[in-house]
Every structure is written in structure tokens, then in C-alpha cells.
Design a protein around this motif. Structure first.
Motif, PDB file in Angstrom:
ATOM      1  N   GLU A 281       0.838  -1.196   0.000  1.00  7.57           N
ATOM      2  CA  GLU A 281       0.000   0.000   0.000  1.00  7.57           C
ATOM      3  C   GLU A 281       0.881   1.258   0.000  1.00  7.57           C
ATOM      4  O   GLU A 281       1.681   1.466   0.894  1.00  7.57           O
ATOM      5  CB  GLU A 281      -0.914   0.002   1.225  1.00  7.57           C
ATOM      6  CG  GLU A 281      -1.961   1.107   1.201  1.00  7.57           C
ATOM      7  CD  GLU A 281      -2.962   0.955   2.342  1.00  7.57           C
ATOM      8  OE1 GLU A 281      -3.327   1.981   2.944  1.00  7.57           O
ATOM      9  OE2 GLU A 281      -3.357  -0.193   2.629  1.00  7.57           O
ATOM     10  N   GLY A 282       0.727   2.088  -0.999  1.00  7.63           N
ATOM     11  CA  GLY A 282       1.525   3.300  -1.117  1.00  7.63           C
ATOM     12  C   GLY A 282       2.930   3.082  -1.628  1.00  7.63           C
ATOM     13  O   GLY A 282       3.668   4.052  -1.854  1.00  7.63           O
ATOM     14  N   PHE A 283       3.320   1.817  -1.858  1.00  9.86           N
ATOM     15  CA  PHE A 283       4.679   1.507  -2.310  1.00  9.86           C
ATOM     16  C   PHE A 283       4.851   1.943  -3.764  1.00  9.86           C
ATOM     17  O   PHE A 283       3.973   1.756  -4.605  1.00  9.86           O
ATOM     18  CB  PHE A 283       4.945   0.004  -2.167  1.00  9.86           C
ATOM     19  CG  PHE A 283       6.317  -0.424  -2.592  1.00  9.86           C
ATOM     20  CD1 PHE A 283       7.444   0.143  -2.025  1.00  9.86           C
ATOM     21  CD2 PHE A 283       6.486  -1.410  -3.558  1.00  9.86           C
ATOM     22  CE1 PHE A 283       8.715  -0.253  -2.409  1.00  9.86           C
ATOM     23  CE2 PHE A 283       7.744  -1.819  -3.946  1.00  9.86           C
ATOM     24  CZ  PHE A 283       8.863  -1.240  -3.366  1.00  9.86           C
ATOM     25  N   CYS A 284       6.012   2.517  -4.063  1.00 14.66           N
ATOM     26  CA  CYS A 284       6.340   3.060  -5.398  1.00 14.66           C
ATOM     27  C   CYS A 284       5.414   4.203  -5.791  1.00 14.66           C
ATOM     28  O   CYS A 284       5.189   4.453  -6.988  1.00 14.66           O
ATOM     29  CB  CYS A 284       6.329   1.960  -6.463  1.00 14.66           C
ATOM     30  SG  CYS A 284       7.754   0.848  -6.337  1.00 14.66           S
ATOM     31  N   ALA A 371       0.560  -4.149  -9.567  1.00 18.72           N
ATOM     32  CA  ALA A 371       1.504  -3.579 -10.528  1.00 18.72           C
ATOM     33  C   ALA A 371       0.773  -2.749 -11.577  1.00 18.72           C
ATOM     34  O   ALA A 371       1.202  -1.636 -11.915  1.00 18.72           O
ATOM     35  CB  ALA A 371       2.299  -4.695 -11.197  1.00 18.72           C
ATOM     36  N   LYS A 372      -0.317  -3.274 -12.108  1.00 20.36           N
ATOM     37  CA  LYS A 372      -1.087  -2.544 -13.122  1.00 20.36           C
ATOM     38  C   LYS A 372      -1.573  -1.215 -12.567  1.00 20.36           C
ATOM     39  O   LYS A 372      -1.447  -0.159 -13.211  1.00 20.36           O
ATOM     40  CB  LYS A 372      -2.262  -3.402 -13.584  1.00 20.36           C
ATOM     41  CG  LYS A 372      -3.156  -2.747 -14.638  1.00 20.36           C
ATOM     42  CD  LYS A 372      -4.244  -3.721 -15.075  1.00 20.36           C
ATOM     43  CE  LYS A 372      -5.107  -3.100 -16.170  1.00 20.36           C
ATOM     44  NZ  LYS A 372      -5.905  -1.950 -15.691  1.00 20.36           N
ATOM     45  N   GLN A 373      -2.129  -1.230 -11.364  1.00 22.53           N
ATOM     46  CA  GLN A 373      -2.648   0.003 -10.765  1.00 22.53           C
ATOM     47  C   GLN A 373      -1.529   0.995 -10.471  1.00 22.53           C
ATOM     48  O   GLN A 373      -1.678   2.206 -10.679  1.00 22.53           O
ATOM     49  CB  GLN A 373      -3.409  -0.338  -9.481  1.00 22.53           C
ATOM     50  CG  GLN A 373      -4.657  -1.169  -9.723  1.00 22.53           C
ATOM     51  CD  GLN A 373      -5.257  -1.716  -8.444  1.00 22.53           C
ATOM     52  OE1 GLN A 373      -4.596  -1.758  -7.388  1.00 22.53           O
ATOM     53  NE2 GLN A 373      -6.498  -2.149  -8.506  1.00 22.53           N
ATOM     54  N   THR A 374      -0.404   0.492  -9.990  1.00 22.60           N
ATOM     55  CA  THR A 374       0.724   1.368  -9.660  1.00 22.60           C
ATOM     56  C   THR A 374       1.315   2.009 -10.911  1.00 22.60           C
ATOM     57  O   THR A 374       1.614   3.206 -10.925  1.00 22.60           O
ATOM     58  CB  THR A 374       1.805   0.582  -8.899  1.00 22.60           C
ATOM     59  OG1 THR A 374       1.236   0.037  -7.697  1.00 22.60           O
ATOM     60  CG2 THR A 374       2.981   1.479  -8.536  1.00 22.60           C
ATOM     61  N   LEU A 375       1.493   1.228 -11.963  1.00 22.98           N
ATOM     62  CA  LEU A 375       2.051   1.770 -13.200  1.00 22.98           C
ATOM     63  C   LEU A 375       1.108   2.776 -13.845  1.00 22.98           C
ATOM     64  O   LEU A 375       1.550   3.780 -14.413  1.00 22.98           O
ATOM     65  CB  LEU A 375       2.378   0.640 -14.172  1.00 22.98           C
ATOM     66  CG  LEU A 375       3.499  -0.306 -13.730  1.00 22.98           C
ATOM     67  CD1 LEU A 375       3.661  -1.450 -14.715  1.00 22.98           C
ATOM     68  CD2 LEU A 375       4.821   0.446 -13.562  1.00 22.98           C
ATOM     69  N   GLU A 376      -0.187   2.528 -13.765  1.00 23.41           N
ATOM     70  CA  GLU A 376      -1.158   3.500 -14.286  1.00 23.41           C
ATOM     71  C   GLU A 376      -1.079   4.806 -13.504  1.00 23.41           C
ATOM     72  O   GLU A 376      -1.143   5.901 -14.078  1.00 23.41           O
ATOM     73  CB  GLU A 376      -2.566   2.920 -14.225  1.00 23.41           C
ATOM     74  CG  GLU A 376      -2.821   1.823 -15.249  1.00 23.41           C
ATOM     75  CD  GLU A 376      -4.187   1.177 -15.083  1.00 23.41           C
ATOM     76  OE1 GLU A 376      -4.851   1.435 -14.040  1.00 23.41           O
ATOM     77  OE2 GLU A 376      -4.596   0.399 -15.977  1.00 23.41           O
TER      78      GLU A 376
END
Length: 427
Positions: A281-284, A371-376
Motif C-alpha cells: 500500500e503506497g509503495f512506489c 503492478a497494473k494500478q501502480t504503473l497507471e
């Protein structure tokens, strides 16, 4: 499947011939009459990549980037920024070219195939990004007995490896703008950057130490202070956290402290987002990481505010590399630059640099939905309204596994497993 080498290659197109001739001039090589390929089964030792070979002056000695063809420069830069910052270039080209154009090696063991996998995948990613150079590189490889290929690899590796130091030279002296909330008003104290400040980086710096710590240790300290002004905050730290803070400071003075090897530096997290139950959560999503990505891919002028309604400048790396979406290797590369910028030393001697990259990539690989949500999210923060480019997906690659023995990494792995099971149940 690799195709068996033939005794000759079809003629190059006029455009490819021009690229080929430009490369030969850069390499200091002369065109060879009746260029033909030969079945060459001689293999170099892939461990001979680091340090690079001694530079030989051959004809027009062109080790300076100014004399290199722009296609070669951009390909080398792209490799380090968006495919892999650490893989040995000689090994990438040895295994990758052999897989793409060499004789099929059916005798390889499973262990040998696994060892080569990440290098071959990285080479394939490079070819997909520069399809206009594939025929030219294949011809150089076919003439490896003539020495063309060896010289090319050495020079390409030099270009690629200089990318890391060149990018670092733009980030490290400008550390303040990556950290303080408002660079126009706020000041990082003690100051870093410029002459005589090298020793003030790292865990001995009052602010940098907080960004370098893991989140559990950072929560043992008050929030960072800028402008040398005392800040009021609601101190809810427990007695255990206060004792831990004292122990950390003693360890820093004794040069015994470092971020726990199974935690991530807090600068990678969005403020106040760390969750013990879900360390992803909140990472990257940390502000410093976002600002580094902006500096690397758009322009230094957008570091704090983003692009807004402005278009990506034509001289931006995003434009040069045709990349308008954030992918995993770009995140890992930016995180490594954040670590290097805050520590004494340069890219090659900051401890934990390579390990940090591998661990970040592993989290992305293990957690596809996250990963998908973070990259978006990162794409929207860095590129905003820019159109995506299919070439930005060219850097799919394998990464070595890392231990998940710690609580935080074990939780990440467990959450990823549950996520995959839930996804399978929905199918």
C-alpha cells in the motif's frame, strides 16, 4: 527458436546500408569486400564484460558520444533506462545474438537455459525497440570473425554504462528539489550538493536518514523539518519507538545502521501510507520517486509540478525513446537513482543498488493487479495526457528471485498469491 546461420545474407536496403556504413565509421572499421557470414561456433566468455575492455585506437578513434550514430546512442540509453540498468552488456549480446541468429543449441541443460533467460529476453526487448537496426546488427554479428561485432559490443556497452553516470550527474546535485515540498520556499538543511558536501549525505544527514530508513524505523522519529524551523507535531510515539530511535541514532554514529535488507526505503512510499498488513500500500508512489521519473523522462522544469497541460518537449527522453508510459524497469531505475543521490559515492559503489532494483522488480512480477494500478498511477503523474506508445512495453524480462524471509516481503508474497487465486476464481 534460433535459426541456423546461412552462408550469406541478402543485400541490405539502401537505408540499412547507410546505417551499416555509419556504424563501421564509428567503430573505426573498413567495409569488407564480399561480406559473407560463416558458421562460427566460437563463444566468448560472458564473464569478461566487467570491466570493459581497454579501448583500442583503430583508425578514427570514436569513443566520444559526439561521433556515435544517433540510433546507437538512443538504443544504448534506452537499454539502461527502460530494459535493465545492471545486466552485463557483453553477456546480453553474447547470449541474445546467439539465440536470435546463431546455431541452435539443443544441448543446453535446463540450468544453462535459466541462466541465459534474462539476458536473451533483454536482448529481444532491445531488438523490438529498434527494429530498424535489426538487419544491421545481424550483419555485424555475421561478421564477428572479422572483429566488427566485438568492437561494437565494447562501444555500445560504453554508451550504455555512461547513461547511468550521466543521469546521476543531473539528479544528485539537484537533490533538494526532489525532496523539499516547495523548492521555491523550502530548504534542505544541512545543505547537500556542490563542493564540500559529500560527507553530509547518507544516514548522518538529519533529513536524508528518514528517507533512507524503512517505514517502521522512520515512524520512530518526528517528521522532517525544512528551513531550519522547528515544527509542531502530535507526538504519539510509543515508549518502544522512542527507545528504538535512540538505538538507531547510536548505530548511525557508530556506522552500524542501514535500512533493513527486507524493508524498502521510506522515500519509495507515499507519505503516511505504510500499512503493516499490506506493505504494498503506497509503495512506489512516493513523491521523490515521482519527481525522479519526471526528471529522467520529461524535463527538469516539470519535476515538482508535472507537465500539466503542456506537451512533452521534443528534447525529452520520453520523446527520444518514444516512451509515454511507465514500466517496471523505469521504476527500478529511478529508485536506484534516488538511493545513489542520497548516499555518498556514485552509481558503482553505493551498496545495495542492484539488490534494490531486483527486489522492486520482483514485487511488480509477484503482484500483477497491484503492478497494473501502480504503473497507471505513475504514468498519470509523469506523462499526464501523453499518448501511450506500444514500444514502451518492450522491456518484459526475467528477474532473479529474492528471499521473502522477512515479515514485510513474506506478506507481499502472500498477498500476491491470494490475488492470483482470486483472479483465477473469477475466470
Amino acid at each position: 527458436m534460433p535459426s541456423e546461420a546461412s552462408n550469406s545474407l541478402p543485400p541490405l536496403s539502401s537505408e540499412d546500408q547507410e546505417r551499416y556504413d555509419n556504424l563501421l565509421r564509428w567503430l573505426g572499421r573498413k567495409a569488407i569486400d564480399n561480406d559473407t557470414t560463416t558458421n562460427n561456433e566460437d563463444h566468448d566468455n560472458p564473464e569478461d564484460d566487467e570491466p570493459p575492455r581497454k579501448k583500442q585506437k583503430t583508425g578514427n578513434d570514436a569513443w566520444d558520444d559526439d561521433t556515435a550514430p544517433s540510433d546507437a546512442i538512443l538504443a544504448a540509453r534506452f537499454f539502461r533506462r527502460a530494459i535493465h540498468p545492471h545486466l552485463k552488456m557483453r553477456t546480453v549480446f553474447l547470449y541474445g545474438a546467439e539465440s536470435a541468429w546463431g546455431i541452435a543449441t539443443a544441448t543446453l541443460t535446463d540450468k544453462q537455459r535459466r541462466k541465459r533467460a534474462s539476458f536473451i529476453t533483454a536482448f529481444d526487448a532491445l531488438l523490438r525497440h529498434v527494429p530498424h537496426l535489426v538487419n544491421v546488427l545481424r550483419r555485424l554479428y555475421a561478421l564477428r570473425k572479422k572483429g566488427h561485432w566485438e568492437v561494437f559490443i565494447d562501444k555500445f556497452a560504453g554508451l550504455a554504462n555512461s547513461t547511468r553516470s550521466n543521469d546521476s550527474m543531473g539528479i544528485k546535485p539537484n537533490l533538494q528539489e526532489l525532496i523539499v515540498p516547495n523548492p521555491d520556499k523550502d530548504v534542505l538543511a544541512p545543505p547537500v550538493g556542490g563542493r564540500g558536501t559529500k560527507d553530509k549525505r547518507g544516514y548522518r544527514h538529519e533529513v536524508l536518514r528518514l528517507l533512507l530508513m524503512g517505514c517502521p524505523d522512520r515512524e520512530c522519529f518526528p517528521p522532517p523539518v525544512f528551513n531550519n524551523k522547528s515544527a509542531e507535531f502530535d507526538d504519539t510515539r510509543t515508549e518502544e519507538q522512542l527507545k528504538r530511535a535512540e538505538q538507531i541514532l547510536d548505530d548511525i554514529v557508530a556506522s552500524k545502521y542501514a535500512c533493513h535488507e527486507f524493508q524498502f526505503h521510506s522515500f519509495l512510499y507515499a507519505d503516511d501510507s505504510f500499512n503493516e498488513d499490506d506493505p504494498r500500500e503506497g509503495f512506489c508512489r512516493g513523491e521523490m520517486l515521482i519527481r525522479i521519473l519526471r526528471r529522467l523522462w520529461t524535463t527538469p522544469r516539470t519535476v515538482t509540478s508535472g507537465l500539466g497541460e503542456k506537451a512533452i518537449p521534443p528534447d525529452a527522453n520520453a520523446t527520444k525513446h518514444r516512451v509515454y508510459a511507465v514500466i517496471e524497469p523505469m521504476v527500478g531505475y529511478a529508485a536506484c537513482h534516488g538511493l545513489v543521490a542520497m548516499m555518498p559515492g556514485d552509481w558503482n559503489n553505493v551498496a545495495g543498488n542492484k539488490e534494490l532494483y531486483d527486489r522492486i522488480i520482483k514485487v511488480f512480477r509477484d503482484s500483477p493487479l497491484w503492478a497494473k494500478q501502480t504503473l497507471e498511477f505513475l504514468t498519470s503523474e509523469v506523462f499526464e495526457g501523453a499518448s501511450a506508445d506500444s514500444d514502451s512495453n518492450a522491456a518484459e524480462q526475467a528477474h532473479p528471485d529474492r528471499s521473502t524471509a522477512s515479515d514485510h516481503m513474506a506478506k507481499m508474497a502472500e498477498l500476491a498469491r491470494l490475488e492470483r487465486e482470486a483472479t483465477a476464481d473469477d475466470m
